[in-house]
Design an enzyme around this catalytic site. Sequence first.
Site, PDB file in Angstrom:
ATOM      1  N   SER A  52      12.021 -20.063   8.585  1.00 15.18           N
ATOM      2  CA  SER A  52      12.265 -18.688   9.035  1.00 15.18           C
ATOM      3  C   SER A  52      11.236 -18.233  10.065  1.00 15.18           C
ATOM      4  O   SER A  52      10.130 -18.771  10.145  1.00 15.18           O
ATOM      5  CB  SER A  52      12.232 -17.732   7.844  1.00 15.18           C
ATOM      6  OG  SER A  52      13.156 -18.132   6.861  1.00 15.18           O
TER       7      SER A  52
HETATM    8  N1  SAH Z   1      12.099 -20.985   2.777  1.00 16.21           N
HETATM    9  C1  SAH Z   1      12.316 -21.982   3.809  1.00 16.21           C
HETATM   10  C2  SAH Z   1      13.469 -21.659   4.734  1.00 16.21           C
HETATM   11  C3  SAH Z   1      14.699 -22.096   4.115  1.00 16.21           C
HETATM   12  S1  SAH Z   1      16.164 -22.272   5.071  1.00 16.21           S
HETATM   13  C4  SAH Z   1      11.059 -22.245   4.601  1.00 16.21           C
HETATM   14  O1  SAH Z   1      10.048 -21.566   4.384  1.00 16.21           O
HETATM   15  O2  SAH Z   1      11.081 -23.168   5.423  1.00 16.21           O
HETATM   16  C5  SAH Z   1      17.260 -22.219   3.689  1.00 16.21           C
HETATM   17  C6  SAH Z   1      17.227 -23.435   2.804  1.00 16.21           C
HETATM   18  O3  SAH Z   1      18.071 -23.162   1.696  1.00 16.21           O
HETATM   19  C7  SAH Z   1      17.775 -24.704   3.458  1.00 16.21           C
HETATM   20  O4  SAH Z   1      16.826 -25.718   3.390  1.00 16.21           O
HETATM   21  C8  SAH Z   1      19.016 -25.027   2.620  1.00 16.21           C
HETATM   22  O5  SAH Z   1      19.248 -26.416   2.472  1.00 16.21           O
HETATM   23  C9  SAH Z   1      18.690 -24.365   1.304  1.00 16.21           C
HETATM   24  N2  SAH Z   1      19.835 -24.032   0.448  1.00 16.21           N
HETATM   25  C10 SAH Z   1      21.032 -23.510   0.796  1.00 16.21           C
HETATM   26  N3  SAH Z   1      21.796 -23.314  -0.290  1.00 16.21           N
HETATM   27  C11 SAH Z   1      21.051 -23.702  -1.374  1.00 16.21           C
HETATM   28  C12 SAH Z   1      21.288 -23.742  -2.788  1.00 16.21           C
HETATM   29  N4  SAH Z   1      22.445 -23.326  -3.346  1.00 16.21           N
HETATM   30  N5  SAH Z   1      20.293 -24.190  -3.573  1.00 16.21           N
HETATM   31  C13 SAH Z   1      19.123 -24.628  -3.065  1.00 16.21           C
HETATM   32  N6  SAH Z   1      18.846 -24.628  -1.735  1.00 16.21           N
HETATM   33  C14 SAH Z   1      19.799 -24.165  -0.898  1.00 16.21           C
END
Ligand code: SAH
Length: 207
Positions: A52
């Site tokens: 993000s």
């Molecule tokens: N917090 C992260 C940004 C995450 S982007 C950081 O600091 O880099 C969102 C993430 O959520 C992605 O990696 C995606 O694969 C994951 N995601 C999406 N749906 C999900 C689910 N149901 N359970 C676990 N992870 C999920």
Amino acid sequence: MVEEQIVKRHIKDERVIDAMSKIQRELFVPPHLKNSSYDDSPLLIGGGQTISQPYIVARMTELLRPDEHSVVLEIGTGSGYQAAVLSLIAKRIFTIERILELKRSAEERFKALKISNVFVMSGDGTIGLSQYAPFDRIIVTAAGPEIPKNLLDQLKDNGIIVMPVGTEAEQVLLRGEKKEGKIEIEEHDRCRFVPLLGKYGFSDNGV
Ligand code: SAH
């Protein structure tokens, strides 16, 4: 980065500013994007996912109001950057990622940085993590159509949940506080996250 993008945009929580000053974002992006590490934007981290924008990490952490006693659940580990920021403020963080490759590289980063209070799980975070529930704080860093009921059930009374909710194209950052079993919702910033895919998120079309 912290001065220009965080402090100037009125993030005031000293713990957030301090934690974000200490965690080097460049260690959470792929090597070829190192030069863009401190840009004012999200960046691709592989698997079509993103780390993000720094301001959003600061804003979500501020809205979550964790303290040194907080046990936090994060859905969407991604690069691990948000969890690393939380590791300096909260007591313990459980974070769930559905893409195994991202889970593994986040774990390697925590190990290299000697961050020992973050526990990474793989799977569908929309169903929560009942074996470690209830949580003081829950942060969802992917966008869903609504706050999954399982997550509300796994939040302690007086606990706080922060999550972007809306369509796949745009969302609003919601902050929910549980009071005597009921959730009180406030709407905050407009935002755009990658989709939360899973049982209580958007459909993953079998991916
Ligand atoms: N917090 C992260 C940004 C995450 S982007 C950081 O600091 O880099 C969102 C993430 O959520 C992605 O990696 C995606 O694969 C994951 N995601 C999406 N749906 C999900 C689910 N149901 N359970 C676990 N992870 C999920």
